[in-house]
Design an enzyme around this catalytic site. Sequence first.
Site, short mmCIF file in Angstrom:
data_model
loop_
_atom_site.label_atom_id
_atom_site.label_comp_id
_atom_site.label_asym_id
_atom_site.label_seq_id
_atom_site.Cartn_x
_atom_site.Cartn_y
_atom_site.Cartn_z
N GLU A 158 0.81 -1.22 0.00
CA GLU A 158 0.00 0.00 0.00
C GLU A 158 0.84 1.27 0.00
OE1 GLU A 158 -2.91 -0.38 3.17
OE2 GLU A 158 -4.20 -1.61 1.89
N GLU A 314 -6.58 -8.11 -0.86
CA GLU A 314 -6.97 -8.20 0.56
C GLU A 314 -8.46 -7.94 0.70
OE1 GLU A 314 -4.88 -5.64 3.28
OE2 GLU A 314 -2.95 -5.98 2.32
C1 GAL Z 1 -4.38 -3.10 4.83
C2 GAL Z 1 -2.91 -3.49 4.95
C3 GAL Z 1 -2.75 -4.80 5.71
C4 GAL Z 1 -3.58 -4.79 6.96
C5 GAL Z 1 -5.02 -4.52 6.60
C6 GAL Z 1 -5.98 -4.54 7.76
O1 GAL Z 1 -4.53 -1.76 4.53
O2 GAL Z 1 -2.33 -3.62 3.69
O3 GAL Z 1 -1.38 -4.99 6.00
O4 GAL Z 1 -3.10 -3.83 7.84
O5 GAL Z 1 -5.10 -3.25 6.01
O6 GAL Z 1 -7.29 -4.34 7.32
#
Ligand code: GAL
Length: 693
Positions: A158, A314
Site C-alpha cells: 500500500e 486483501e
Molecule cells: C491493509 C494493509 C494490511 C492490513 C489490513 C488490515 O490496509 O495492507 O497490512 O493492515 O489493512 O485491514
Amino acid sequence: MSIKFPPISGKLPVFMHGADYNPDQWQHRPDVLEEDIRLMKLANCNVMAVGIFAWAALEPEEGRFEFGWLDDVLDRFADNGIYAWLATPTGARPTWMSEKYPEVLRVSANRVRNLHGMRHNHCYTSPVYREKTTIMNAKLAERYANHPAVVGWHISNEYGGECHCGYCQDAFREWLRLKYGTLEALNHAWWTSFWAHTYTSWSQVESPSPHGENMVHGQNLDWRRFVSDQTIDFLRHEIMPLRAFNLELPTTANLMDLFDGIDYRKLADAIDVISWDAYPTWHNESDDSKTAAWFSFNHDLFRSLKRKPFMLMESTPSLTNWQPVSKLKRPGMHRLSSLQAVAHGSDTVQYFQWRKSRGSSEKFHGAVVDHVGHEHTRVFRDVAELGETLAGLTEVLGTPANARVGIVFDWDNRWAVRDAQGPRNMGIGYENTVVQHYRAFWSLGISCDIIGSEDDFGQYDLIVAPMLYLLREETGQRLERWVEAGGTLVSTYWSGIVDENDLCHLGGFPGPLRKTLGIWAEEIEGLPAHDRNGLVYEAGNTLGFSGTHEVHEICELIHSEGAEVLAVYADDFYAGRPALTVNELGAGRAFYLAARVMDDAFYQEMYEGITALAGVSPSIDTVLPHGVTLQTRTDGEFDYVFVLNFSGSPQQVRLDGAGYTDMEDGAIVAEPAIELPLHGVRILKRTARGVKK
Ligand code: GAL
Ligand code: ZN
C-alpha cells in the site's frame, strides 16, 4: 473467437484463493507452521502473500541475511500445492536501519522528521533506503525468482504518503526543471505574479507547507504530481533487481480504494497486474446497496486501469479492527462480497489475513484462522465453501468485462478541484458526485469502465464526465470529435474551468467544451446545507420526463447557445433558467447538468433515458429490484452474468427469455424468474450476446 486473457500465472490457472501469511511471526512455533499447511488445504486455499513486513526477519542486522525460514515455508508450499505471492518487505523497515540511517525516516510538511515506528514511514527518495531496497530485493530474486511455489511479486505494501526532506526537495526541483525548463515558464504556469510570489531562483522553490507556501494552486498541483511520480519511481526502482532473475514473473502492488495520493493510472504502467484491498463496512445501513455500489465502482476502476482482470489482494474474512465500528459479516455476505469482486473482473479472492497475530495492533483483525487455532469456526467454513465455489468457476477466469459506458475519474482533477477555493469549500464532493452518477448505472445493471480523460474514448457509446473541472484543451477537442462521430456525452456544472496548469480557461466556461455542449456557464454559486432549489422538466422535452427534483449544494447559471433546454430551475432569481440541456452535434449529442440534484432516483431516471438514446442496455433486459445489480464477464462465446443481491431481503429477478444455465449446479434455469436469497448471488451462463470491438 475467445477474448480471454491468459491466467495471471501459468503455474496456477484457476481462481487464486488465499491470504496474507506471516510465518515470520511464528518462527518459534514450528508446530503452528506445520498446522497451517493442513488448514490451508482444508480451507481450499491455494495461494498466500508471504513476507510483506518481514524485513527484520530477513535481515536481522545490517548485512546479515536469514533466508532459512523462508526456504522452509516455500518448500513446504511447493510440496503441498500451495503457491506464493512473494513480497518485498519494504513496507516497514527494521529498527536498526532507522537508528543507523535517520535519513530513511520521513519528514512531515512541517519539516519535522518522524521517529522510528509505524510502517510506511520512509522516504522514497533517500539514497540509503533505495540502496538497502536494491540489496534486499536482489537477494530475494536471486534465491526465489525461480522457486516452483512463487507465482509473482507482491511489491511492498500500500504505497502512499509523502516526505519533505532535503532529498525530496531537491528531487522536486529537478522534476520541475525537467517539466518547465525555465523559471519563467514555471512562474507563468503557477501565476506567481499573484501576491508577489515570483521565484527568482530554483532554490527558492519548496514543497507546500502549513507554515509556508500553500496558496499557489499550480504549485500544490505539481507537488501532488511529483509525490505520485516519485512513489512510482520508487516502485520501478524496487522492480528492477527482481527482473534480473526472471523476466516472466508477474509483479503487482496492492492499491487502496479511491486512494488520493498516487495517480494509479500512471502507476498501472509500472506493474503487470493490478491488485487492491477492499474493506467494505457491511450491514451499517438499512440496506447495503450504497456500500456495494461504492465498492463496485472501485472494482471497475481497478479493472479499467489495465482493461483486464485484476486481483482482490486483501479483504477480511470476517471483520476489520480499524473501522469506527466493526460488524460481522452476516451469513451469505462473505460469498456475496467475494463474488462481487469476481463479477467485476477479479481473478482472485484473497484476504488479510491467514492467521490472527498474537499481539500488537492487528491482533483482533479478522483472519481465516482465529486464536482458537482450529478449523471449526463459522469464518473458516465460509472461506472453505467459497474456495469450493471458485474452483467451479475456472472457465470464467481471464474473461473481460464488456462495458460500453465510460465514466471519467481523474486524479489531476481531484487534486485541482479540491484546492480550487471556489463556491463551496466545505466539501466540493467530487468523488461522491462521480459515484452518485455511477450508482444509476449500478442500479440499472449496466456495466461501466472508469476511465481517465486522457484515455481513448473510441470503444464507448456513452461517456459520463462529472465535474471535469481540470480539462485540457486537447481533451476538449477529442471529446468534440468523438461526439460529432456519434458519441453521447454527459457533463456537469464546474467543468472545463482550468487547464492542466490550473489556469482558468479564458473566453467563457466550460472552456474547450463550450461548443460541444452548446452552453455558456456564466456564474456558479454554492448553497449552504439547508438551501434547496428545484430542477423542473420542461414540457415536451426530448427525454420525455416530467416533474421536479430537489437541488442542493451547487447551482450554475448557464445560457443555452443552441442546446435544447430539458429542465429549468424552480426558484430564486434564476428560476426558469436552464438546469439540464442537450446539444446535438454531428451524429452525437452532449448533455449538461447545471446543478447537483439530491436524489438517486433522478439520476436513475435520467440515465434510463440517456442510455436508451445512446443504445446502451443492461445485461439482462429486466427491471431490477432496488439493491440488486448485474455484472457481466464474457469470453466472446459465453456471457457470465452475475446477479448480486445487496438489498437486505430475498428478491426475484425476471429473466428476458430462455437460455440461461446456473453456473453452480449446471441446471437450465426455469423461466420466467430467478430467486435470490438474502445476500444471495447467482451466476448465469448464456450464449454471448456480442462483444463490441
Ligand atoms: C491493509 C494493509 C494490511 C492490513 C489490513 C488490515 O490496509 O495492507 O497490512 O493492515 O489493512 O485491514
Ligand atoms: Zn524524503
